[in-house]
Design an enzyme around this catalytic site. Structure first.
Site, PDB file in Angstrom:
ATOM      1  N   ASP A 126      -8.058  -5.300   6.119  1.00 17.34           N
ATOM      2  CA  ASP A 126      -8.639  -6.202   5.122  1.00 17.34           C
ATOM      3  C   ASP A 126      -9.525  -7.257   5.773  1.00 17.34           C
ATOM      4  OD1 ASP A 126      -7.899  -5.607   2.340  1.00 17.34           O
ATOM      5  OD2 ASP A 126      -5.855  -5.688   3.121  1.00 17.34           O
ATOM      6  N   HIS A 154       0.811  -1.228   0.000  1.00 15.39           N
ATOM      7  CA  HIS A 154       0.000   0.000   0.000  1.00 15.39           C
ATOM      8  C   HIS A 154       0.838   1.270   0.000  1.00 15.39           C
ATOM      9  CE1 HIS A 154      -3.958  -1.773   0.209  1.00 15.39           C
ATOM     10  NE2 HIS A 154      -3.544  -2.603   1.148  1.00 15.39           N
ATOM     11  N   ARG A 178       7.062  -5.731   2.969  1.00 12.53           N
ATOM     12  CA  ARG A 178       5.778  -6.285   2.513  1.00 12.53           C
ATOM     13  C   ARG A 178       5.664  -6.043   1.024  1.00 12.53           C
ATOM     14  NH1 ARG A 178      -0.226  -4.934   4.676  1.00 12.53           N
ATOM     15  NH2 ARG A 178       0.180  -2.851   3.856  1.00 12.53           N
ATOM     16  N   GLU A 220      -5.970 -12.394   5.778  1.00 13.90           N
ATOM     17  CA  GLU A 220      -6.731 -11.137   5.710  1.00 13.90           C
ATOM     18  C   GLU A 220      -8.158 -11.352   5.230  1.00 13.90           C
ATOM     19  OE1 GLU A 220      -4.188  -7.538   4.876  1.00 13.90           O
ATOM     20  OE2 GLU A 220      -3.459  -8.854   3.281  1.00 13.90           O
ATOM     21  N   ASP A 277      17.071 -11.135  -3.604  1.00  9.53           N
ATOM     22  CA  ASP A 277      18.399 -10.762  -4.124  1.00  9.53           C
ATOM     23  C   ASP A 277      18.855  -9.423  -3.538  1.00  9.53           C
ATOM     24  OD1 ASP A 277      18.686 -13.019  -5.670  1.00  9.53           O
ATOM     25  OD2 ASP A 277      18.314 -12.041  -7.598  1.00  9.53           O
TER      26      ASP A 277
HETATM   27  C1  3PY Z   1      -4.498  -4.539   6.865  1.00 14.40           C
HETATM   28  O1  3PY Z   1      -4.912  -3.975   7.886  1.00 14.40           O
HETATM   29  O2  3PY Z   1      -5.218  -5.071   6.007  1.00 14.40           O
HETATM   30  C2  3PY Z   1      -3.087  -4.546   6.651  1.00 14.40           C
HETATM   31  O3  3PY Z   1      -2.640  -5.063   5.667  1.00 14.40           O
HETATM   32  C3  3PY Z   1      -2.278  -3.899   7.716  1.00 14.40           C
HETATM   33  O4  3PY Z   1      -0.993  -4.140   7.742  1.00 14.40           O
HETATM   34 MG    MG Z   2      -4.122  -5.629   4.228  1.00  8.07          MG
END
Ligand code: 3PY
Ligand code: MG
Length: 251
Positions: free
Chosen positions: A175, A45, A71, A149, A85
């Protein structure tokens, strides 16, 4: 090179981190010296592209002992290869819902014969070739964190936790709230109930669990419940809040 973060979570130590969304290598260098156990570099994000994450990794190495966690935006194995890498040893992958997806990710972070990671002779990860045994030892030191998520991921928690090579779970409250029908309400009591129960299930299955949580009381509760990796704030949040609070003293 030893991944102290991976060993710390295996040994039940609590790791406190800061999330970063500014995509700034200068912020990454500053924050690496602030004493946090980890900082999250967000290429899902956040605005950072690959080369910008690369700069942030260099900044982290210069800034202090804080462990960078990257991430990535998706499950693309060729992208994972590039991040590894670049020297990422702790990788977080969003939206991991099934055993098949989790197994494919484990395979993506391992060289043959255990996986499908493509080989490069002297990547930054190997100190540009100076770490001679990098290829034969990195598997032990790479930490793979998957993010449950969705409600589908919750159905598959125990099966995913049983996979060798899935080291930890980092719950995405935003999420997950959306998937549960509470979009924009990650602190809704029903969402918190599900998150706490999911944390218990992951612990019971023998894997580490973490979360992003900027609420102080809830963070303490997660720690009590055995959550081990908590991002307790973000660079963007600190900047906004700090700037607003400073001005509010005079206006
Ligand atoms: C979420 O809250 O969906 C995330 O990915 C937070 O790190
Ligand atoms: Mg998320």
């Amino acid at each position: 090179q030893k991944n102290h973060f991976k060993h710390a979570i295996k040994n039940n130590s609590v790791q406190l981190g800061l999330w970063t969304q500014l995509g700034s290598y200068i912020a990454a260098e500053i924050l690496s010296g602030c004493g946090y156990d980890f900082i999250g570099l967000d290429a899902e994000h956040g605005p950072s592209e690959y080369i910008e994450i690369y700069s942030q990794l260099q900044a982290c190495a210069a800034g202090g002992p804080t462990q960078p966690i990257v991430r990535i935006p998706n499950h693309d194995i060729s992208l994972i290869k590039r991040y590894l890498d670049a020297g990422v040893n702790t990788l977080m992958v969003p939206q991991v819902d099934t055993v098949e997806q989790a197994k494919a990710l484990v395979s993506a972070v391992r060289y043959p014969p255990h996986g499908v990671r493509g080989y490069c002779g002297a990547p930054r990860a190997s100190g540009f070739g100076r770490i001679k045994n990098y290829a034969t030892t990195c598997e032990e030191e790479i930490c793979l964190i998957v993010m449950p998520e969705t409600t589908l991921a919750l159905e598959n928690i125990e099966a995913m936790a049983a996979i060798d090579g899935v080291d930890a779970f980092f719950i995405g409250p935003g999420d997950l709230a959306a998937s549960l029908g509470y979009i924009g309400q990650p602190m809704h009591p029903e969402v918190i109930k599900v998150i706490e129960e999911t944390g218990r299930r992951i612990k019971a299955a023998g894997k580490a669990v973490g979360i992003l949580c900027t609420d102080e009381a809830q963070t303490r509760r997660y720690i009590e419940l055995g959550f081990q990796m908590i991002a307790i704030g973000s660079d963007q949040g600190l900047l906004t809040k700090g700037a607003e609070q400073l001005l509010a003293k005079f206006r």
